[in-house]
Scaffold this motif. Structure first.
Motif, short mmCIF file in Angstrom:
data_model
loop_
_atom_site.label_atom_id
_atom_site.label_comp_id
_atom_site.label_asym_id
_atom_site.label_seq_id
_atom_site.Cartn_x
_atom_site.Cartn_y
_atom_site.Cartn_z
N ARG A 1 60.96 -5.59 33.43
CA ARG A 1 60.32 -6.11 32.11
C ARG A 1 58.92 -7.09 31.46
NH1 ARG A 1 65.04 -11.41 32.37
NH2 ARG A 1 64.53 -11.61 33.83
N GLY A 2 58.38 -6.71 30.60
CA GLY A 2 57.53 -7.36 30.74
C GLY A 2 56.98 -7.11 29.23
N ARG A 3 55.67 -7.05 28.85
CA ARG A 3 54.48 -6.85 27.64
C ARG A 3 54.47 -5.62 27.35
NH1 ARG A 3 56.68 -11.55 24.80
NH2 ARG A 3 56.60 -13.10 26.58
N TYR A 4 53.99 -5.40 25.54
CA TYR A 4 53.69 -4.43 25.28
C TYR A 4 52.48 -4.46 23.64
CZ TYR A 4 56.70 -3.22 21.66
OH TYR A 4 57.40 -3.62 19.69
N GLU A 5 52.24 -3.90 24.16
CA GLU A 5 51.23 -3.14 22.98
C GLU A 5 51.63 -1.74 21.99
OE1 GLU A 5 47.48 -3.28 24.86
OE2 GLU A 5 47.22 -4.61 25.66
N THR A 6 51.62 -2.57 21.13
CA THR A 6 51.67 -1.21 20.06
C THR A 6 50.51 -0.26 19.79
OG1 THR A 6 53.74 -1.71 18.92
CG2 THR A 6 52.82 -0.27 17.86
N GLU A 7 50.77 1.24 19.51
CA GLU A 7 49.46 1.65 19.15
C GLU A 7 49.48 2.60 17.81
OE1 GLU A 7 47.55 3.67 22.67
OE2 GLU A 7 46.62 2.45 23.61
N LYS A 8 50.62 2.65 18.18
CA LYS A 8 51.55 3.64 16.39
C LYS A 8 53.03 3.49 16.75
CE LYS A 8 50.89 8.11 14.10
NZ LYS A 8 50.16 9.40 14.55
N TRP A 9 53.55 2.85 15.41
CA TRP A 9 54.94 3.37 15.40
C TRP A 9 54.78 3.97 14.16
CZ3 TRP A 9 58.62 0.44 18.61
CH2 TRP A 9 59.53 -0.04 18.53
N THR A 10 55.81 5.01 14.21
CA THR A 10 56.27 5.85 12.76
C THR A 10 57.35 6.32 13.37
OG1 THR A 10 54.80 8.11 13.21
CG2 THR A 10 53.77 6.85 11.94
#
Length: 330
Positions: A109-118
């Motif tokens: 588990r950890g953190r994430y960044e969104t580059e694109k979400w469709t």
């Protein structure tokens, strides 16, 4: 009335019969949409659940082979129902007969960044302790999606066995008083050995430093071709040598040494490693006296008592593990 994102999740679960979090209807919590979790799920078939926080829930996929580490290989990812945010911390045993029955453990588990979400593409950057990098999920038709690693493969992990030595028990004359705090095993009197499985091959190292042992050529397939390191004893059964597996130290690139003995044994049990040349030994939480009686009847040399909360300490001899000899017949 507007549908709740967790309606499907609730409809599949009975709050009184599952240890999973089952929040009631109401406003969803607000987060930063930056948490991810990968859970190792020993259901009817072992798989991994990949979950991304989004809009107050964990958007989820079941990934039978885990996240790919090589960009040349895509893995199947089957969308499942949204899960509550509390599920990111869930580990436990879902009871037989319930939806998703089986052991659930947090793999990463950890953190994430969104580059694109469709609806056609989800592109994220993961920052976990076991897996990091850029990934994209995309539908392929029907319900199925695929997950693809966009970064180069991570560096090859070091070979497991060099420097890794078995954890050892201290000698005791009697079973521990607080038996509820221990799991008990039979000491079969064999030769201690570690086994590493990777890339379809096995490597066995006995406590005397030799590599002589039973034929373990089919073990990688039994492990679903997942890399692993096992601990056990080589014993003779019916004239044939058999590797009796007592512990699991690594699985699918994840180190299990810090997990308590109880969880390592549950993971091992769910793998169902039982073949002609290898067997998973039984263990009995909190019932040392009964184990000692059976060991006495079978003429075994000793009983092992292992604290349920003990991590695996390579090469150490500590009171977390005890070896209690079977008393002679009177």
């Amino acid at each position: 009335m507007r549908a709740d994102k967790l309606d499907t999740y609730r409809s599949k679960r009975h709050a009184a019969r599952t240890p999973e979090p089952v929040p009631g209807p109401g406003p969803l919590p607000e987060g930063d949409d930056d948490t991810f979790v990968i859970q190792e799920h020993h259901a009817r078939r072992l798989h991994w659940d990949f979950r991304l926080e989004r809009g107050g829930v964990l958007v989820s996929w079941a990934v039978p082979k885990g996240l790919p580490l090589d960009p040349k290989t895509n893995h199947l990812a089957v969308p499942t129902e949204d899960h509550p945010l509390e599920y990111a911390a869930f580990e436990g045993e879902i009871a037989p007969g319930e939806y998703g029955a089986g052991l659930v453990l947090i793999w990463d588990r950890g953190r994430y960044e969104t580059e694109k979400w469709t609806g056609r593409e989800v592109k994220v950057v993961l920052h976990g302790s076991r897996v990091s990098g850029r990934y994209v999920l995309f539908p392929t038709g029907g319900r199925n999606w695929m997950i693809h690693r966009m970064d180069p493969p991570p560096p090859e992990p070091p070979t497991f066995l060099p420097g890794l030595r078995p954890m050892l028990p201290e000698a005791r004359k009697r079973l521990p008083r607080d038996q509820a705090a221990y799991g008990f095993e039979f000491d079969l009197g064999g030769d201690r050995a570690l086994v590493a499985v990777r890339d379809g091959e096995t490597r066995l190292i006995r406590s005397d430093g030799t590599a002589d042992g039973p034929d373990l050529g089919g073990l990688p397939k039994a492990l679903l071709d997942l890399p692993a390191v096992l601990d056990g004893q080589i014993v003779t059964v019916g004239g044939a040598r058999v590797y009796m597996i007592t512990d699991i130290l690594h699985l699918d690139g994840g180190e299990l040494l810090d997990r308590p003995y109880r969880d390592r044994r549950r993971t091992l049990d769910h793998l169902k490693l039982n073949g002609a040349h290898w067997q998973t030994t039984p263990w009995f939480p909190g019932d040392g006296r009964s184990v000692m009686k059976v060991a006495h009847r079978r003429g075994l040399p000793a009983v092992l008592a292992k604290r349920l909360d003990s991590p695996y300490l390579p090469g150490a001899r500590t009171a977390s593990w005890l070896r209690v000899p079977v008393p002679p017949a009177t």
